[in-house]
Design a protein around this motif. Sequence first.
Motif, PDB file in Angstrom:
ATOM      1  N   ASP A 292     -12.779 -37.713   2.464  1.00  0.00           N
ATOM      2  CA  ASP A 292     -13.980 -37.984   1.673  1.00  0.00           C
ATOM      3  C   ASP A 292     -13.704 -37.706   0.197  1.00  0.00           C
ATOM      4  O   ASP A 292     -13.782 -36.569  -0.259  1.00  0.00           O
ATOM      5  N   LYS A 299     -15.684 -37.312  -6.326  1.00  0.00           N
ATOM      6  CA  LYS A 299     -15.729 -35.853  -6.388  1.00  0.00           C
ATOM      7  C   LYS A 299     -14.807 -35.348  -7.495  1.00  0.00           C
ATOM      8  O   LYS A 299     -13.826 -36.016  -7.824  1.00  0.00           O
ATOM      9  N   ASN A 342     -13.899 -42.353   2.938  1.00  0.00           N
ATOM     10  CA  ASN A 342     -14.848 -42.650   1.854  1.00  0.00           C
ATOM     11  C   ASN A 342     -14.067 -42.630   0.544  1.00  0.00           C
ATOM     12  O   ASN A 342     -13.742 -41.567   0.027  1.00  0.00           O
ATOM     13  N   ASP A 369     -21.405 -40.319  -2.402  1.00  0.00           N
ATOM     14  CA  ASP A 369     -20.788 -39.151  -1.767  1.00  0.00           C
ATOM     15  C   ASP A 369     -21.650 -38.601  -0.624  1.00  0.00           C
ATOM     16  O   ASP A 369     -21.189 -37.760   0.149  1.00  0.00           O
ATOM     17  N   ALA A 370     -22.882 -39.057  -0.510  1.00  0.00           N
ATOM     18  CA  ALA A 370     -23.700 -38.667   0.643  1.00  0.00           C
ATOM     19  C   ALA A 370     -23.470 -39.707   1.734  1.00  0.00           C
ATOM     20  O   ALA A 370     -24.375 -40.436   2.151  1.00  0.00           O
ATOM     21  N   GLU A 371     -22.180 -39.787   2.179  1.00  0.00           N
ATOM     22  CA  GLU A 371     -21.768 -40.842   3.107  1.00  0.00           C
ATOM     23  C   GLU A 371     -21.891 -40.428   4.563  1.00  0.00           C
ATOM     24  O   GLU A 371     -22.019 -41.271   5.444  1.00  0.00           O
TER      25      GLU A 371
END
Length: 516
Positions: A292, A299, A342, A369-371
């Motif tokens: 991620d 990030k 991601n 990022d809220a995957e």
Amino acid sequence: MYNLGDCPARDALYFTTHTDTAMDYSIESLSLDKLQSDCLLVGIYENQQLSPAATAIDGLCDGLISKLIARGDIKGKTAETLLINNLPIDNIQRLIVVGFGEHGKLTRKQFRKAMAATGKVLKDSKVKSATAALLDIDLAHADAQWLARQIVEVVGDGLYQYTSTKQCDDTVALQALSIHCTEANKALAEAGLQQGIAIAHGMALTKQLADLPGNICTPTYLAEQALVLAGQHENLSCDILEESDMAALGMGSFLSVSRGSRQPAKLICLEYKGSDADSKPIVIVGKGLTFDAGGISLKPGAGMDEMKYDMCGGASVLGILRAATMLNLKLNIVGLIPSSENLPDGDANKPGDIVTSMAGKTIEILNTDAEGRLILCDTLTYAAKYNPDVVIDMATLTGACIVALGRVPSGLFGNDDKLCNDLLNASETACDLLWRMPIWDEYAEQLKSNFADLANIGGPDGGSITAAVFLSKFTEKYRWAHLDIAGTAWRTGANKGATGRPVALLSQYLIDRATA
Ligand code: BES
Ligand code: MN
Ligand code: ZN
């Protein structure tokens, strides 16, 4: 669909965990003056109090333990250990004296701490086989079964070594561990031993997969490992849904995440049939994000390597099913692992994009990022097709959960009090901690969008809660619990590594359900 023939070299890494290859666990019921052992483990308490086994050895060895206590070599404080490399008797070569604190005050957590310390002494020693004479330790609310199980589980956990991509010069000498019991507690000891072996193997598998880097452990690799696991047990089968299968099911939310990656997404579906066909299954779901990076909402760089652990929920599904199959639990269990990467890419989700989930709800992606919730929501919708008794998902879902609870308990959320309480009870027994958090309606306000049915983030306040509330909008048809394992699935810092949590907790829940 995949079949085993399609995955070359798939099992080379899978079989390398220490518990898998080397350790032999057994029960020993010969008396202490007759049994043969390379190293015996016995317990003492503070104030010169010896356990029955320690008293017996003290008698056979001319008061050796008493002398060492009198000399001040060991006091008996919790998790204190003393290795004695030579004994004046022939049948036992070495002794580890383990402290359990003040007699009558020992807690389950302290017992585990003492076993972890003992495991470390064994790991660092040349001992090849050990016998634990520790079922006589006084511990309230713990019988021989619990003690035997914890000895195997905690020592097994401590012996884990990551070797897949690193040369390891100091291999562990220990190859066998037996649990000493009497005729009276033999049946309980045997049951605890089997549970401990199954859980230790489940945790080892979870840690092994979780510790692998993202360039090896891809969604395809995870799917292959699931097929290998299914191939080892008659009652376990595995189907892999490919992206085309998911498109046909309308999983627009899940597929929007994998569009930003070159690795194809997989929805790994495992079915364990241990009970009658009409018994409703327990469905466990695990987030399997093999890396991620955050996507376009990239990030920051520091610590980003740890996002290889974003598949720990999925690895736990495999570990739990491994334990369940080894114990032949009389339950039907379904394991679902949505797996993807991601990454940022020309075709990746962009902030403001709107996708349509399998449930028909549209989602505005305000942060790519809220995957986790995006791949989980479609999997949770799909879970309904199994007509589940309960659905439990495990996900490294939010950094906010670490802010709220630290790295001690996993966060527990759910729409059913009975299910949540059963999980809390299992967590107490397994010493794999949980803390319940709310999913009240008030929080749903934060997920409103001007352009879609739901937004995928709820702002800075209560981040682990709004993530759980998002999931709850897709689980209204069944009893459901969600475990946010962001703070508990791995250790950060110098001791970085997967913990194998919450395999012990969920295995305990399943054992409880199978024996209810
Ligand atoms: N996998 C992360 C959550 C995470 C972060 C787990 C750090 C453990 C340590 C998840 O996909 C994520 O990125 N969540 C975001 C959500 C936010 C964008 C609303 C987070 O926690 O920052
Ligand atoms: Mn993320
Ligand atoms: Zn994530």
